[in-house]
Design an enzyme around this catalytic site. Sequence first.
Site, PDB file in Angstrom:
ATOM      1  N   SER A   1      18.255  36.979  22.217  1.00 56.44           N
ATOM      2  CA  SER A   1      19.516  36.339  21.824  1.00 56.44           C
ATOM      3  C   SER A   1      20.719  36.767  22.662  1.00 56.44           C
ATOM      4  O   SER A   1      21.519  35.908  23.056  1.00 56.44           O
ATOM      5  CB  SER A   1      19.787  36.571  20.334  1.00 56.44           C
ATOM      6  OG  SER A   1      18.817  35.883  19.576  1.00 56.44           O
TER       7      SER A   1
ATOM      8  N   THR B   1      18.003  39.087  11.762  1.00 59.58           N
ATOM      9  CA  THR B   1      16.560  38.961  11.956  1.00 59.58           C
ATOM     10  C   THR B   1      15.814  39.957  11.086  1.00 59.58           C
ATOM     11  O   THR B   1      16.419  40.663  10.252  1.00 59.58           O
ATOM     12  CB  THR B   1      16.193  39.044  13.468  1.00 59.58           C
ATOM     13  OG1 THR B   1      14.813  38.686  13.610  1.00 59.58           O
ATOM     14  CG2 THR B   1      16.416  40.434  14.043  1.00 59.58           C
TER      15      THR B   1
ATOM     16  N   LYS C   1      16.600  39.008   6.645  1.00 64.66           N
ATOM     17  CA  LYS C   1      16.936  37.593   6.421  1.00 64.66           C
ATOM     18  C   LYS C   1      17.097  37.218   4.938  1.00 64.66           C
ATOM     19  O   LYS C   1      17.903  36.356   4.615  1.00 64.66           O
ATOM     20  CB  LYS C   1      15.874  36.684   7.054  1.00 64.66           C
ATOM     21  CG  LYS C   1      15.944  36.639   8.572  1.00 64.66           C
ATOM     22  CD  LYS C   1      14.966  35.611   9.130  1.00 64.66           C
ATOM     23  CE  LYS C   1      15.016  35.583  10.642  1.00 64.66           C
ATOM     24  NZ  LYS C   1      14.186  34.523  11.221  1.00 64.66           N
TER      25      LYS C   1
ATOM     26  N   ASN D   1      19.712  33.279   8.793  1.00 59.78           N
ATOM     27  CA  ASN D   1      19.579  33.889  10.126  1.00 59.78           C
ATOM     28  C   ASN D   1      20.888  33.825  10.918  1.00 59.78           C
ATOM     29  O   ASN D   1      20.952  34.359  12.021  1.00 59.78           O
ATOM     30  CB  ASN D   1      18.443  33.240  10.940  1.00 59.78           C
ATOM     31  CG  ASN D   1      18.872  31.934  11.562  1.00 59.78           C
ATOM     32  OD1 ASN D   1      19.565  31.153  10.935  1.00 59.78           O
ATOM     33  ND2 ASN D   1      18.480  31.704  12.800  1.00 59.78           N
TER      34      ASN D   1
ATOM     35  N   ASP E   1      17.112  28.564  11.770  1.00 56.82           N
ATOM     36  CA  ASP E   1      15.675  28.488  12.095  1.00 56.82           C
ATOM     37  C   ASP E   1      15.167  27.113  11.664  1.00 56.82           C
ATOM     38  O   ASP E   1      14.435  26.442  12.401  1.00 56.82           O
ATOM     39  CB  ASP E   1      14.869  29.556  11.327  1.00 56.82           C
ATOM     40  CG  ASP E   1      15.017  30.935  11.936  1.00 56.82           C
ATOM     41  OD1 ASP E   1      15.284  31.040  13.147  1.00 56.82           O
ATOM     42  OD2 ASP E   1      14.865  31.926  11.189  1.00 56.82           O
TER      43      ASP E   1
ATOM     44  N   GLY F   1       0.287  28.560   7.717  1.00 52.47           N
ATOM     45  CA  GLY F   1       1.077  29.772   7.502  1.00 52.47           C
ATOM     46  C   GLY F   1       2.035  29.595   6.338  1.00 52.47           C
ATOM     47  O   GLY F   1       2.436  28.471   6.012  1.00 52.47           O
ATOM     48  N   ALA F   2       2.381  30.727   5.701  1.00 56.41           N
ATOM     49  CA  ALA F   2       3.264  30.674   4.538  1.00 56.41           C
ATOM     50  C   ALA F   2       4.198  31.885   4.517  1.00 56.41           C
ATOM     51  O   ALA F   2       4.571  32.382   3.459  1.00 56.41           O
ATOM     52  CB  ALA F   2       2.443  30.614   3.257  1.00 56.41           C
ATOM     53  N   GLY F   3       4.588  32.350   5.709  1.00 56.92           N
ATOM     54  CA  GLY F   3       5.522  33.470   5.801  1.00 56.92           C
ATOM     55  C   GLY F   3       6.961  32.966   5.800  1.00 56.92           C
ATOM     56  O   GLY F   3       7.245  31.840   5.376  1.00 56.92           O
TER      57      GLY F   3
ATOM     58  N   ALA G   1       9.046  32.091   8.269  1.00 62.03           N
ATOM     59  CA  ALA G   1       9.359  30.924   9.100  1.00 62.03           C
ATOM     60  C   ALA G   1       8.795  29.657   8.459  1.00 62.03           C
ATOM     61  O   ALA G   1       9.456  28.607   8.446  1.00 62.03           O
ATOM     62  CB  ALA G   1       8.785  31.127  10.499  1.00 62.03           C
TER      63      ALA G   1
ATOM     64  N   TYR H   1       6.344  32.270  20.391  1.00 57.76           N
ATOM     65  CA  TYR H   1       6.961  32.070  21.715  1.00 57.76           C
ATOM     66  C   TYR H   1       6.485  33.079  22.765  1.00 57.76           C
ATOM     67  O   TYR H   1       6.938  33.050  23.905  1.00 57.76           O
ATOM     68  CB  TYR H   1       8.494  32.077  21.639  1.00 57.76           C
ATOM     69  CG  TYR H   1       9.093  33.259  20.923  1.00 57.76           C
ATOM     70  CD1 TYR H   1       9.147  34.511  21.503  1.00 57.76           C
ATOM     71  CD2 TYR H   1       9.618  33.107  19.647  1.00 57.76           C
ATOM     72  CE1 TYR H   1       9.682  35.580  20.842  1.00 57.76           C
ATOM     73  CE2 TYR H   1      10.167  34.165  18.968  1.00 57.76           C
ATOM     74  CZ  TYR H   1      10.189  35.396  19.567  1.00 57.76           C
ATOM     75  OH  TYR H   1      10.722  36.465  18.894  1.00 57.76           O
TER      76      TYR H   1
HETATM   77  P1  NAP Z   1       5.741  36.494   8.458  1.00 56.42           P
HETATM   78  O1  NAP Z   1       6.729  36.205   7.390  1.00 56.42           O
HETATM   79  O2  NAP Z   1       5.186  37.869   8.614  1.00 56.42           O
HETATM   80  O3  NAP Z   1       4.506  35.457   8.238  1.00 56.42           O
HETATM   81  C1  NAP Z   1       3.370  35.498   9.058  1.00 56.42           C
HETATM   82  C2  NAP Z   1       2.385  34.404   8.649  1.00 56.42           C
HETATM   83  O4  NAP Z   1       1.268  34.484   9.541  1.00 56.42           O
HETATM   84  C3  NAP Z   1       1.816  34.515   7.254  1.00 56.42           C
HETATM   85  O5  NAP Z   1       1.574  33.226   6.736  1.00 56.42           O
HETATM   86  C4  NAP Z   1       0.479  35.230   7.524  1.00 56.42           C
HETATM   87  O6  NAP Z   1      -0.503  34.959   6.544  1.00 56.42           O
HETATM   88  C5  NAP Z   1       0.064  34.564   8.778  1.00 56.42           C
HETATM   89  N1  NAP Z   1      -0.923  35.305   9.539  1.00 56.42           N
HETATM   90  C6  NAP Z   1      -0.757  36.455  10.226  1.00 56.42           C
HETATM   91  N2  NAP Z   1      -1.912  36.808  10.823  1.00 56.42           N
HETATM   92  C7  NAP Z   1      -2.825  35.873  10.479  1.00 56.42           C
HETATM   93  C8  NAP Z   1      -4.209  35.691  10.754  1.00 56.42           C
HETATM   94  N3  NAP Z   1      -4.887  36.564  11.508  1.00 56.42           N
HETATM   95  N4  NAP Z   1      -4.834  34.605  10.237  1.00 56.42           N
HETATM   96  C9  NAP Z   1      -4.159  33.720   9.484  1.00 56.42           C
HETATM   97  N5  NAP Z   1      -2.852  33.839   9.173  1.00 56.42           N
HETATM   98  C10 NAP Z   1      -2.192  34.900   9.662  1.00 56.42           C
HETATM   99  O7  NAP Z   1       6.312  36.102   9.890  1.00 56.42           O
HETATM  100  P2  NAP Z   1       7.350  34.943  10.272  1.00 56.42           P
HETATM  101  O8  NAP Z   1       8.704  35.513  10.357  1.00 56.42           O
HETATM  102  O9  NAP Z   1       7.108  33.776   9.395  1.00 56.42           O
HETATM  103  O10 NAP Z   1       6.894  34.647  11.791  1.00 56.42           O
HETATM  104  C11 NAP Z   1       5.641  34.055  12.102  1.00 56.42           C
HETATM  105  C12 NAP Z   1       5.558  33.822  13.608  1.00 56.42           C
HETATM  106  O11 NAP Z   1       6.585  32.912  13.999  1.00 56.42           O
HETATM  107  C13 NAP Z   1       5.776  35.070  14.478  1.00 56.42           C
HETATM  108  O12 NAP Z   1       4.931  34.980  15.588  1.00 56.42           O
HETATM  109  C14 NAP Z   1       7.232  34.959  14.904  1.00 56.42           C
HETATM  110  O13 NAP Z   1       7.460  35.597  16.151  1.00 56.42           O
HETATM  111  C15 NAP Z   1       7.370  33.458  15.041  1.00 56.42           C
HETATM  112  N6  NAP Z   1       8.747  32.955  14.852  1.00 56.42           N
HETATM  113  C16 NAP Z   1       9.259  32.172  15.822  1.00 56.42           C
HETATM  114  C17 NAP Z   1      10.545  31.659  15.688  1.00 56.42           C
HETATM  115  C18 NAP Z   1      11.109  30.799  16.779  1.00 56.42           C
HETATM  116  O14 NAP Z   1      12.317  30.556  16.795  1.00 56.42           O
HETATM  117  N7  NAP Z   1      10.292  30.278  17.665  1.00 56.42           N
HETATM  118  C19 NAP Z   1      11.298  31.942  14.537  1.00 56.42           C
HETATM  119  C20 NAP Z   1      10.723  32.749  13.539  1.00 56.42           C
HETATM  120  C21 NAP Z   1       9.429  33.248  13.712  1.00 56.42           C
HETATM  121  P3  NAP Z   1      -0.618  35.866   5.206  1.00 56.42           P
HETATM  122  O15 NAP Z   1       0.431  35.309   4.289  1.00 56.42           O
HETATM  123  O16 NAP Z   1      -1.990  35.618   4.739  1.00 56.42           O
HETATM  124  O17 NAP Z   1      -0.368  37.291   5.634  1.00 56.42           O
END
Ligand code: NAP
Length: 291
Positions: A24, A69, A73, A94, A109, A133-135, A137, A232
């Site tokens: 950033s 970040t 958040k 964010n 985001d 995914g359900a984190g 983001a 990314y």
């Molecule tokens: P987070 O809240 O930790 O969520 C991670 C997600 O990934 C959860 O759904 C998790 O599943 C899943 N996961 C992790 N390892 C896995 C595996 N081996 N198999 C299946 N599912 C898996 O993280 P987040 O903040 O949402 O970020 C997720 C990704 O997006 C990261 O790589 C981050 O760098 C990227 N991101 C990019 C941007 C952008 O602007 N491009 C913005 C935000 C985030 P469980 O729930 O089962 O643990």
Amino acid sequence: MNKEISGKTQVCALIGDPVEHTMSPAMHNAACAELGLDYAYIPLLVRPECLSDAVCGLRALNVRGFNVTIPHKVKIVPHLDGLDPMAERIGAVNTVVNNGGELTGYNTDAAGFLAALRERGCVPRGQRVALVGAGGAARAIAHVLAENGAEITILNRRKEMDWAHEIAGLVADNFKKKVEVLELNETNLKKALHGAALVVNATSLGMTPHADATPVPAALLNADQTVFDIVYNPVETRLLREAAAAGAVTVNGVDMLAWQGALAFRMWTGRDAPVDLMRREAMRMLKDNEE
Ligand code: NAP
């Protein structure tokens, strides 16, 4: 980098823990230099236990605004004076804008994801979307897709299915829209991707150092889909490589990163951001980090 700092320079910041790999500052300072704006953007390491003090400090120091970040958040919400309606629905912020000591939280985001999608000509209204995914983001992405009329299926691995159901519940409450929730496995992926116009990876699967991993088998990708990987690092993940080979339109995580930054930039400066420059800066930093 930014031009010389003066007594009139307005300060923007990023708070998080860790912050050392952030792109950033490079994106925002390059954008300010390009437009000749007297702003400086700095990274600030804020430990979880210091969040409250940090927000008071940022207000007292009259910063123009700041990005938020991991891990702040969600926890920052009660420290702010107000929230934009979308940030309130998502429950995460964010970007913060400081207007005369009043701090308002936004979620760029979500808006950045949508802007990156639209840039590739993909309009979610009426389209079926498979969101893996359900984190944090995924929560923002599900909200912005629902707000824009998409039909969403969330796929998540079994041990955290309650996160996916929580997102589905929030989207149902906020937008009166049903979200299907499925366990992430090949059978359900096949079902969810059948007829889906958009496939989104919002997990960290495929991220360096596990760049050989992919959430979706190549055989399920086709030329009628847009495939968006929010990871990314690397810029072209295995998922995107296989999607491009199948003829799909692809959108990468740097596109989303640049747009979330560009939208924050406009809130702080009142000027449209040079988004292509911000994207190039992010790419440059990623390449430098690889070497
Ligand atoms: P987070 O809240 O930790 O969520 C991670 C997600 O990934 C959860 O759904 C998790 O599943 C899943 N996961 C992790 N390892 C896995 C595996 N081996 N198999 C299946 N599912 C898996 O993280 P987040 O903040 O949402 O970020 C997720 C990704 O997006 C990261 O790589 C981050 O760098 C990227 N991101 C990019 C941007 C952008 O602007 N491009 C913005 C935000 C985030 P469980 O729930 O089962 O643990």
